[in-house]
Design a protein around this motif. Structure first.
Motif, PDB file in Angstrom:
ATOM      1  N   LEU A 179     -33.304 167.722  19.774  1.00 45.94           N
ATOM      2  CA  LEU A 179     -32.183 168.652  19.912  1.00 45.94           C
ATOM      3  C   LEU A 179     -31.232 168.555  18.720  1.00 45.94           C
ATOM      4  O   LEU A 179     -30.685 169.564  18.272  1.00 45.94           O
ATOM      5  N   ALA A 180     -31.018 167.338  18.210  1.00 42.75           N
ATOM      6  CA  ALA A 180     -30.129 167.165  17.067  1.00 42.75           C
ATOM      7  C   ALA A 180     -30.706 167.836  15.823  1.00 42.75           C
ATOM      8  O   ALA A 180     -29.980 168.493  15.064  1.00 42.75           O
ATOM      9  N   TRP A 191     -26.658 163.100  17.428  1.00 45.82           N
ATOM     10  CA  TRP A 191     -27.207 161.943  16.717  1.00 45.82           C
ATOM     11  C   TRP A 191     -26.505 160.655  17.110  1.00 45.82           C
ATOM     12  O   TRP A 191     -27.135 159.599  17.224  1.00 45.82           O
ATOM     13  N   VAL A 192     -25.205 160.733  17.296  1.00 42.56           N
ATOM     14  CA  VAL A 192     -24.462 159.547  17.721  1.00 42.56           C
ATOM     15  C   VAL A 192     -24.988 159.050  19.067  1.00 42.56           C
ATOM     16  O   VAL A 192     -25.183 157.846  19.283  1.00 42.56           O
ATOM     17  N   ASP A 223     -28.231 157.305  18.481  1.00 41.33           N
ATOM     18  CA  ASP A 223     -28.079 156.024  17.791  1.00 41.33           C
ATOM     19  C   ASP A 223     -27.579 154.921  18.713  1.00 41.33           C
ATOM     20  O   ASP A 223     -27.977 153.759  18.580  1.00 41.33           O
ATOM     21  N   VAL A 224     -26.689 155.261  19.639  1.00 39.64           N
ATOM     22  CA  VAL A 224     -26.144 154.260  20.557  1.00 39.64           C
ATOM     23  C   VAL A 224     -27.268 153.574  21.336  1.00 39.64           C
ATOM     24  O   VAL A 224     -27.290 152.346  21.501  1.00 39.64           O
ATOM     25  N   VAL A 225     -28.213 154.374  21.794  1.00 39.03           N
ATOM     26  CA  VAL A 225     -29.349 153.823  22.540  1.00 39.03           C
ATOM     27  C   VAL A 225     -30.368 153.203  21.597  1.00 39.03           C
ATOM     28  O   VAL A 225     -30.954 152.142  21.875  1.00 39.03           O
ATOM     29  N   GLY A 226     -30.574 153.856  20.453  1.00 38.36           N
ATOM     30  CA  GLY A 226     -31.613 153.411  19.528  1.00 38.36           C
ATOM     31  C   GLY A 226     -31.402 152.026  18.953  1.00 38.36           C
ATOM     32  O   GLY A 226     -32.363 151.266  18.787  1.00 38.36           O
ATOM     33  N   VAL A 242     -20.600 160.042  12.371  1.00 33.54           N
ATOM     34  CA  VAL A 242     -19.187 160.311  12.676  1.00 33.54           C
ATOM     35  C   VAL A 242     -18.517 160.946  11.460  1.00 33.54           C
ATOM     36  O   VAL A 242     -17.776 161.929  11.576  1.00 33.54           O
ATOM     37  N   ALA A 243     -18.805 160.391  10.269  1.00 31.13           N
ATOM     38  CA  ALA A 243     -18.244 160.958   9.040  1.00 31.13           C
ATOM     39  C   ALA A 243     -18.767 162.368   8.804  1.00 31.13           C
ATOM     40  O   ALA A 243     -18.029 163.266   8.386  1.00 31.13           O
TER      41      ALA A 243
END
Length: 230
Positions: free
Chosen positions: A152-153, A168-169, A172-175, A199-200
């Motif tokens: 989806l990202a 994506w964030v 990444d948290v899970v990854g 985030v940036a």
């Protein structure tokens, strides 16, 4: 050189790092940097990284912690490759149309598009979980989350939606925790760095979207370069 790139190892302390895992993630970072600058080269660079990382995750022997293939991560690279071709095509169509010669002007997804994303997330996760569980993938619950969110990202990036950075964030948290437990430390480190980078990127695209409101911009699918006959 090709054999080293696909099967080589880099000695680190008492262990080693997989060359394709390290190089593949370098390409991934390069793709993210180019994507934040909205340059078409983000897609072919990312595609090369996808090919290398597929060879890593399709074989559990490259991990120091698990013996099973990470089918979710491997499938994620296949999805990325297909989406990279789609994104490459989309951004090439619009390159030079927008001010500054960039490929896309960021915009927020519309209400209908967000509902479609939510529905796709629910259905995609359910299908991915069942498929990965049947394939015997290590950690099908987290793998399904990563696979669905990545799809989806990448789709959102191709469409120029600001929200794709937030997706994506969430991936990444899970990854990060999943990959550390599986022993894929370079990729876990890449996820950690990439989370901060996303985030940036989100802030950057948000600012661009706000500044572009004064000049109405047609949706990505409706913008056609000059000279192209539809």
């Amino acid at each position: 050189m090709l054999e080293w790139l696909l099967t080589g190892e880099i000695a680190v302390g008492g262990g080693y790092l997989s060359v394709p895992e390290v190089v593949g993630n370098i390409f991934g970072l390069g793709s993210a940097l180019l994507g934040m600058r909205r340059l078409v080269w983000a897609w072919p660079v990312g595609l090369l990284g996808n090919i290398l990382l597929f060879t890593v995750f399709v074989s559990g022997s490259l991990s120091n912690a698990v013996a099973e293939p990470l089918w979710g991560q491997a499938g994620r690279q296949v999805v990325f490759a297909a989406m990279s071709l789609y994104g490459w095509w989309c951004w090439r169509r619009t390159r030079g149309v927008d001010p500054g010669g960039v490929a896309v002007v960021p915009r927020w997804a519309g209400r209908t598009e967000r509902l479609q994303l939510l529905l796709a997330a629910v259905v995609g996760y359910a299908v991915a979980y069942v498929a990965l569980r049947e394939l015997g993938s290590w950690g099908p619950a987290t793998e399904a989350w990563i696979l669905t969110g990545s799809l989806l990202a990448t789709w959102g990036m191709a469409r120029g939606w600001v929200e794709f950075w937030l997706l994506w964030v969430a991936v990444d948290v899970v990854g990060v925790t999943s990959l550390i437990r599986a022993g894929y430390y370079p990729t876990a480190g890449m996820y950690l760095f990439y989370g901060a980078f996303c985030v940036a990127g989100f802030i950057s695209w948000w600012r661009i979207e706000r500044s572009s409101r004064t000049t109405p911009v047609a949706p990505l699918a409706d913008r056609v370069p000059e000279g192209v006959i539809t």
